[in-house]
Design a protein around this motif. Structure first.
Motif, PDB file in Angstrom:
ATOM      1  N   ILE A  33       0.869  -1.179   0.000  1.00  0.00           N
ATOM      2  CA  ILE A  33       0.000   0.000   0.000  1.00  0.00           C
ATOM      3  C   ILE A  33       0.910   1.234   0.000  1.00  0.00           C
ATOM      4  CG2 ILE A  33      -1.753   1.326   1.249  1.00  0.00           C
ATOM      5  CD1 ILE A  33      -2.948  -1.256   0.425  1.00  0.00           C
ATOM      6  N   GLN A  34       0.744   2.078  -0.989  1.00  0.00           N
ATOM      7  CA  GLN A  34       1.535   3.318  -1.052  1.00  0.00           C
ATOM      8  C   GLN A  34       3.042   3.047  -0.877  1.00  0.00           C
ATOM      9  OE1 GLN A  34       0.593   6.785  -1.354  1.00  0.00           O
ATOM     10  NE2 GLN A  34      -1.376   6.014  -2.056  1.00  0.00           N
ATOM     11  N   GLY A  35       3.503   1.958  -1.502  1.00  0.00           N
ATOM     12  CA  GLY A  35       4.922   1.665  -1.500  1.00  0.00           C
ATOM     13  C   GLY A  35       5.455   1.001  -0.254  1.00  0.00           C
ATOM     14  N   LYS A  36       4.560   0.656   0.702  1.00  0.00           N
ATOM     15  CA  LYS A  36       4.984  -0.025   1.923  1.00  0.00           C
ATOM     16  C   LYS A  36       4.140  -1.274   2.140  1.00  0.00           C
ATOM     17  CE  LYS A  36       6.292   4.135   4.558  1.00  0.00           C
ATOM     18  NZ  LYS A  36       6.086   4.872   5.829  1.00  0.00           N
ATOM     19  N   LYS A  37       4.698  -2.233   2.869  1.00  0.00           N
ATOM     20  CA  LYS A  37       3.894  -3.367   3.274  1.00  0.00           C
ATOM     21  C   LYS A  37       2.810  -2.901   4.237  1.00  0.00           C
ATOM     22  CE  LYS A  37       7.327  -7.047   2.781  1.00  0.00           C
ATOM     23  NZ  LYS A  37       8.062  -8.136   3.474  1.00  0.00           N
ATOM     24  N   MET A  38       1.662  -3.538   4.154  1.00  0.00           N
ATOM     25  CA  MET A  38       0.557  -3.170   5.026  1.00  0.00           C
ATOM     26  C   MET A  38       0.974  -3.204   6.493  1.00  0.00           C
ATOM     27  SD  MET A  38      -3.266  -4.870   5.292  1.00  0.00           S
ATOM     28  CE  MET A  38      -3.887  -4.219   3.747  1.00  0.00           C
ATOM     29  N   LYS A  39       1.744  -4.206   6.894  1.00  0.00           N
ATOM     30  CA  LYS A  39       2.136  -4.310   8.298  1.00  0.00           C
ATOM     31  C   LYS A  39       3.032  -3.151   8.728  1.00  0.00           C
ATOM     32  CE  LYS A  39       6.264  -7.247   7.798  1.00  0.00           C
ATOM     33  NZ  LYS A  39       6.922  -8.489   8.275  1.00  0.00           N
ATOM     34  N   ASP A  40       3.784  -2.574   7.784  1.00  0.00           N
ATOM     35  CA  ASP A  40       4.638  -1.436   8.118  1.00  0.00           C
ATOM     36  C   ASP A  40       3.833  -0.139   8.206  1.00  0.00           C
ATOM     37  OD1 ASP A  40       6.897  -3.059   8.181  1.00  0.00           O
ATOM     38  OD2 ASP A  40       7.249  -2.816   6.029  1.00  0.00           O
ATOM     39  N   TYR A  41       2.752  -0.050   7.440  1.00  0.00           N
ATOM     40  CA  TYR A  41       1.883   1.122   7.549  1.00  0.00           C
ATOM     41  C   TYR A  41       1.063   1.072   8.832  1.00  0.00           C
ATOM     42  CZ  TYR A  41       1.729   4.673   3.955  1.00  0.00           C
ATOM     43  OH  TYR A  41       1.991   5.787   3.200  1.00  0.00           O
ATOM     44  N   LEU A  42       0.745  -0.124   9.299  1.00  0.00           N
ATOM     45  CA  LEU A  42      -0.135  -0.255  10.450  1.00  0.00           C
ATOM     46  C   LEU A  42       0.637  -0.435  11.760  1.00  0.00           C
ATOM     47  CD1 LEU A  42      -2.854  -2.488   8.744  1.00  0.00           C
ATOM     48  CD2 LEU A  42      -3.033  -0.069   9.341  1.00  0.00           C
TER      49      LEU A  42
END
Length: 438
Positions: A33-42
């Motif tokens: 998502i937006q160039g990052k893994k979902m777990k890193d955004y969350l």
């Protein structure tokens, strides 16, 4: 696995059509998502206090949830509690946790005993962290539960109690550094007043600032490079707390020269108690460059207190994640589930189901927020709405190249000016259109 976790397998992503209760429908940790893994955004974190310590007690009833961990001594029980915490995080795939000192260590009969217990239990927890790869998001000290803090901790009218709070905070900072935490939180649970008839607000605010400066100086001297956070809350337990909302705290930080080290740990339920939306508080933090971390939960708008429910409102999480994306994501902070199961949800499976619900709700909010950005209609409208500040007199205003005399001359020569429509209803329809076509 221990204490009800033995037969529960790791929770996996199975997609929105899965009917399996112990599965993620939207949280796919490796999805980009937006160039990052979902777990890193969350960056989900488990709250040690509600998850491992909350027993369902409320003002009208005793505990409904078994929180008596196995062991002969308080320290043995603390170690069993830690085993349960790390087993639970592994089942859920949660990579971070947060704690108060009293959540992880037996209180003992004195601050000296608490210090020694904290040293011993953090040795044990560090072993679990090394074994599992799970990390500490942030730590803090519980300077509000003990009777000594009934009139405040850093804002206490008694210097000896101020000293006790300082000692607890120092030891909690040591524990945070030892466990590799990237944040330390101040939540002023009793830092406020019930009546001004017995309160010197000036001394109390000055002393709170002094304590925070001491904490920063000490932690930096020990090599701590992370963020300090203040968690705003308007009331409960005191009638008026000094950390009322983000704007109030920003003023406090700037007055006392703390704004270079402190950011906000924003809780959704605290925002609504202050009469704001969750998105508002996040936006105020972002535009003031103090966005740091989030306590993920929700309140019940029909109730006037901090219910700390697991988040299920996708509108709120979408608006939240729009702000997080615009902030560039988290740096040292993350999404800590400062949420507790309801009194009737008393099994260990109920806790896992609650976390799944909260994690899926934020994952869905992130996916929708990304779709709204990709759709572009809302951002395009906002850009057009403020387009007059890109050229001419608007550009001069933005650049500070004009003054009142020049603006008066300009305004007096203008024909009648019609304000542009705000189109709130249209934008809300766009939001719904995107939201329900994910």
């Amino acid at each position: 696995m221990v204490n009800g976790l033995t037969n529960i397998p790791p929770v996996k992503f199975e997609g929105r059509d899965s009917k399996k209760a112990l599965s993620f429908k939207y949280y796919n940790p490796d999805e980009m998502i937006q160039g990052k893994k979902m777990k890193d955004y969350l960056k989900f974190a488990m709250s040690y206090w509600h998850t491992l310590c909350g027993d369902g007690t409320d003002p009208f009833g005793s505990s409904t949830i078994d929180r008596d961990y196995s062991g002969q001594t308080p320290m043995e029980k603390a170690k069993t509690k830690a085993d349960v915490a790390f087993a639970l995080m592994q089942i859920l795939g949660i990579e971070y946790f947060c704690f108060h000192d009293l959540d992880i260590a037996p209180t003992g009969n004195s601050l000296k005993e608490l210090k020694n217990n904290l040293i011993e239990i953090t040795d044990y927890i560090k072993g679990l962290m090394d074994k599992t790869g799970i990390k500490l998001l942030w730590g803090t000290a519980n300077c509000f539960s003990h009777p000594r803090y009934m009139n405040g901790a850093g804002t206490s009218p008694q210097a000896d109690i101020f000293a006790c709070a300082a000692a607890q905070i120092k030891n909690a900072i040591d524990a945070t550094i030892k466990l590799g935490g990237t944040g330390y939180v101040f939540w002023g649970g009793r830092e406020g007043y019930e009546t001004l008839l017995n309160t010197n607000m000036e001394i109390e605010l000055d002393n709170m600032a002094k304590l925070m400066h001491m904490a920063v100086d000490y932690a930096r001297s020990k090599g701590f490079t992370g963020d300090f956070y203040i968690e705003p809350k308007p009331k409960e337990p005191t009638k008026h707390q000094y950390d009322f909302d983000v704007a109030t705290v920003v003023g406090f930080l700037r007055k006392y020269g703390l704004d270079k080290d402190f950011k906000m740990n924003i809780e959704a339920n605290h925002a609504t108690l202050a009469g704001h939306t969750f998105q508002h508080e996040l936006n105020v933090a972002r535009v003031n460059n103090v966005f740091g971390s989030i306590d993920a939960n929700q309140g019940d708008l029909l109730l006037g207190w901090d219910t700390d429910q697991f988040p299920t409102n996708v509108y709120d999480t979408t608006l939240c994640m729009l702000e997080v994306i615009k902030a560039g994501g988290f740096t040292n902070g993350g999404l800590n589930f400062d949420a507790k199961v309801r009194r009737a949800s008393y099994t260990m499976e109920d806790i896992i189901l609650a976390y799944i619900s909260g994690m899926d709700t934020f994952a869905l909010g992130l996916k929708i927020a990304n779709k709204i950005i990709e759709d572009g209609r809302i951002d395009e409208f906002v850009s057009r709405r403020y387009a007059s500040y890109k050229t001419g007199i608007g550009a001069d205003i933005i650049a500070g190249r004009t003054n009142l005399e020049e603006l008066e001359k300009y305004a007096l020569e203008l024909p009648p000016v019609e304000p542009h429509p705000g189109k709130q209803e249209y934008l809300e329809a766009v939001f719904n259109n995107v939201m329900f076509t994910v």
